[in-house]
Enzyme design. Structure first.
Site, PDB file in Angstrom:
ATOM      1  N   GLU A 169      -1.912  -0.282  -8.867  1.00 50.91           N
ATOM      2  CA  GLU A 169      -3.372  -0.331  -8.778  1.00 50.91           C
ATOM      3  C   GLU A 169      -3.906   1.049  -8.376  1.00 50.91           C
ATOM      4  O   GLU A 169      -3.384   1.689  -7.461  1.00 50.91           O
ATOM      5  CB  GLU A 169      -3.713  -1.385  -7.716  1.00 50.91           C
ATOM      6  CG  GLU A 169      -5.151  -1.784  -7.627  1.00 50.91           C
ATOM      7  CD  GLU A 169      -5.342  -2.908  -6.580  1.00 50.91           C
ATOM      8  OE1 GLU A 169      -4.468  -3.778  -6.439  1.00 50.91           O
ATOM      9  OE2 GLU A 169      -6.375  -2.879  -5.912  1.00 50.91           O
TER      10      GLU A 169
ATOM     11  N   ASP B 101      -9.146  -0.245  -9.926  1.00 51.43           N
ATOM     12  CA  ASP B 101      -9.879  -0.900  -8.839  1.00 51.43           C
ATOM     13  C   ASP B 101     -11.138  -0.065  -8.553  1.00 51.43           C
ATOM     14  O   ASP B 101     -12.208  -0.351  -9.104  1.00 51.43           O
ATOM     15  CB  ASP B 101      -8.981  -1.040  -7.594  1.00 51.43           C
ATOM     16  CG  ASP B 101      -9.707  -1.694  -6.417  1.00 51.43           C
ATOM     17  OD1 ASP B 101     -10.864  -2.124  -6.588  1.00 51.43           O
ATOM     18  OD2 ASP B 101      -9.135  -1.786  -5.311  1.00 51.43           O
TER      19      ASP B 101
ATOM     20  N   ASP C 183      -0.451  -0.561  -4.571  1.00 56.08           N
ATOM     21  CA  ASP C 183      -1.825  -0.045  -4.625  1.00 56.08           C
ATOM     22  C   ASP C 183      -1.852   1.329  -3.958  1.00 56.08           C
ATOM     23  O   ASP C 183      -1.652   1.433  -2.737  1.00 56.08           O
ATOM     24  CB  ASP C 183      -2.769  -1.015  -3.900  1.00 56.08           C
ATOM     25  CG  ASP C 183      -4.241  -0.609  -4.042  1.00 56.08           C
ATOM     26  OD1 ASP C 183      -4.522   0.444  -4.650  1.00 56.08           O
ATOM     27  OD2 ASP C 183      -5.107  -1.358  -3.539  1.00 56.08           O
TER      28      ASP C 183
ATOM     29  N   LYS D 161       0.846  -1.196   0.000  1.00 62.17           N
ATOM     30  CA  LYS D 161       0.000   0.000   0.000  1.00 62.17           C
ATOM     31  C   LYS D 161       0.882   1.247   0.000  1.00 62.17           C
ATOM     32  O   LYS D 161       1.817   1.370   0.808  1.00 62.17           O
ATOM     33  CB  LYS D 161      -0.906  -0.003   1.236  1.00 62.17           C
ATOM     34  CG  LYS D 161      -1.949  -1.098   1.209  1.00 62.17           C
ATOM     35  CD  LYS D 161      -3.017  -0.837   0.139  1.00 62.17           C
ATOM     36  CE  LYS D 161      -4.137  -1.850   0.224  1.00 62.17           C
ATOM     37  NZ  LYS D 161      -5.185  -1.649  -0.778  1.00 62.17           N
TER      38      LYS D 161
ATOM     39  N   LYS E   7     -14.020  -6.958  -7.521  1.00 65.19           N
ATOM     40  CA  LYS E   7     -14.361  -7.334  -6.132  1.00 65.19           C
ATOM     41  C   LYS E   7     -15.870  -7.496  -6.059  1.00 65.19           C
ATOM     42  O   LYS E   7     -16.612  -6.639  -6.551  1.00 65.19           O
ATOM     43  CB  LYS E   7     -13.948  -6.232  -5.156  1.00 65.19           C
ATOM     44  CG  LYS E   7     -12.456  -6.016  -5.022  1.00 65.19           C
ATOM     45  CD  LYS E   7     -12.215  -4.887  -4.027  1.00 65.19           C
ATOM     46  CE  LYS E   7     -10.752  -4.531  -3.956  1.00 65.19           C
ATOM     47  NZ  LYS E   7     -10.558  -3.141  -3.554  1.00 65.19           N
TER      48      LYS E   7
HETATM   49  C1  LIG Z   1      -7.783  -6.560   1.493  1.00 63.14           C
HETATM   50  C2  LIG Z   1      -7.282  -6.364   0.070  1.00 63.14           C
HETATM   51  N1  LIG Z   1      -5.993  -6.911  -0.080  1.00 63.14           N
HETATM   52  C3  LIG Z   1      -7.216  -4.906  -0.264  1.00 63.14           C
HETATM   53  O1  LIG Z   1      -6.168  -4.343  -0.202  1.00 63.14           O
HETATM   54  N2  LIG Z   1      -8.338  -4.318  -0.624  1.00 63.14           N
HETATM   55  C4  LIG Z   1      -8.319  -2.904  -0.805  1.00 63.14           C
HETATM   56  C5  LIG Z   1      -9.480  -2.234  -0.189  1.00 63.14           C
HETATM   57  C6  LIG Z   1      -9.780  -2.796   1.151  1.00 63.14           C
HETATM   58  C7  LIG Z   1     -10.485  -1.963   2.137  1.00 63.14           C
HETATM   59  O2  LIG Z   1     -10.192  -0.771   2.320  1.00 63.14           O
HETATM   60  O3  LIG Z   1     -11.317  -2.593   2.791  1.00 63.14           O
HETATM   61  C8  LIG Z   1      -7.997  -2.502  -2.207  1.00 63.14           C
HETATM   62  O4  LIG Z   1      -7.610  -3.321  -3.046  1.00 63.14           O
HETATM   63  O5  LIG Z   1      -8.061  -1.329  -2.497  1.00 63.14           O
HETATM   64 MG   LIG Z   2      -7.154  -1.623  -4.505  1.00 65.47          MG
END
Ligand SMILES: C[C@H](N)C(=O)N[C@H](CCC(=O)O)C(=O)O
Ligand SMILES: [Mg+2]
Length: 362
Positions: free
Chosen positions: A218, A243, A190, A162, A267
């Site tokens: 991402e 995303d 991401d 992240k 998702k």
């Molecule tokens: C949990 C998954 N790996 C992830 O990162 N999802 C996030 C959003 C998750 C959230 O804020 O609940 C994404 O891909 O942006």
């Molecule tokens: Mg994402």
């Protein structure tokens, strides 16, 4: 197999460590569980994650949508005619994709049970094992390095890093992590909408100049900024994945027609469940665009459904289904088996849950 009741429960699961992105920080999963009862005694399970900053859905909006809008329309309908049920679910109210996802997942669970087949086989049955990444929350570089080393020690070979919070730190974060984990670990990043388009290009070029191989980036820019997304895609060498910009099949069509991204993250909480996710997969296939199956902060209940979809389809080549791996406990028996980075689909009809605690629904 007729629907007799749709019941709501509360699912509370502490996370192993706080989950931090450019959009939010969370310590535990506080989700809604859904179970659909039928006249044959079969029960279907689903889950909704209230990710207000992404979907706009909250615990109370999900509960209200299922109880007051969706359930009254679906009671009495027959699972055999899944298409008719899905048309009702789609039309009964707009948006509210997480509430729809929970119900859609429980319906597909029943659909699989009705045909006595694991869902991934009914959807295509391409493989029965998939491999997920694990998310490294955005923190100071030293903490991210510690988390990355720990993830690698637990067997993960792909880390989803992240970034996007305090852009000046992002290069430092990635340099430190790459140095710590070596060249053989795959890094995907991401930004969760954290950058402006020109800033994104500048950061990504710095990352490239520093020789830091990343698999893809991402959602570098704001969800609504399709032009900004295309600008980034056109000006960097790394593949760009949408995303938060893609919820519906229409979003996917628009973005792919404009060639604004190279990859899509699907998702179930954004699409409103499996029925719409399959349409996005078909669109992506038509454009030759590979997909990632992702999740919000979700437990094994709904991530198992995403795993069935991912396993079924050839065009889903990337997996970010680490929700259960981030949870400190697993309240359920059955469903997919999550063993570190490996996710194994079981040969049990539907989603395959054998024990879902009654206390969740009381
Ligand atoms: C949990 C998954 N790996 C992830 O990162 N999802 C996030 C959003 C998750 C959230 O804020 O609940 C994404 O891909 O942006
Ligand atoms: Mg994402």
């Amino acid at each position: 197999m007729k629907i007799t009741a749709i019941q709501l429960g509360h699912l509370s699961v502490p996370l192993k460590t706080p989950f931090k992105t450019a959009l939010r920080t969370v310590d535990s999963i506080e989700n809604i569980a859904v179970r659909i009862m039928t006249d044959t005694g079969h029960i279907g399970y689903g889950e909704a994650a209230p990710t207000a900053v992404i979907t706009g859905d909250t615990l109370s909006s999900i509960g209200g949508a299922v109880k007051n809008y969706i359930a009254p329309q679906l009671i009495g309908l027959d699972i055999e005619n899944l298409e008719a049920i899905m048309m009702k679910l789609d039309k009964v109210l707009v948006k509210n994709t997480s509430a729809k996802a929970a119900v859609d997942i429980a319906l597909y669970d029943l659909f699989g049970q009705y045909y006595k087949a694991p869902l991934y086989k009914l959807l295509g049955g391409f493989r029965k094992e998939i491999t997920t990444d694990i998310t490294i929350s955005v923190n100071m570089p030293e903490e991210m390095v510690r988390d990355s080393i720990s993830a690698v020690a637990r067997g993960y070979k792909t880390l989803k890093i992240k970034v996007g919070k305090d852009a000046r730190m992002d290069l430092k974060r990635l340099k430190a992590i790459r140095e710590a984990v070596g060249e053989n670990i795959q890094l995907r990043i991401d930004a969760n909408q954290g950058w402006k388009p020109k800033e994104a290009v500048s950061i990504l070029r710095d990352i490239e100049d520093a020789g830091l191989a990343i698999e893809f980036v991402e959602q570098p820019v704001a969800a609504h900024d399709f032009e900004g997304l295309k600008y980034v895609t056109d000006h960097v060498t790394f593949p760009v994945m949408a995303d938060e910009s893609i919820f519906s099949p229409k979003d996917a069509l628009k973005i792919l027609q404009e060639r604004a991204v190279d990859l899509i993250n699907i998702k179930l909480m954004k699409t409103g469940g499996i029925h719409q996710a399959l349409k996005i997969i078909a669109i992506a296939e038509a454009y030759g665009v590979e997909c990632m199956m992702g999740c919000m902060l979700e437990s094994k209940l709904s991530v198992t459904a995403a795993a069935h979809v991912a396993a079924a389809k050839n065009i889903v080549t990337k997996i970010d289904l680490d929700g259960p791996g981030l949870c400190s406990i697993d309240p359920f028996d059955g469903g997919a088996i999550f063993k570190g980075e490996r996710i194994l689909l079981q040969e049990i009809p539907g989603l395959g849950f054998t024990d879902v605690p009654e206390s969740i629904f009381s």
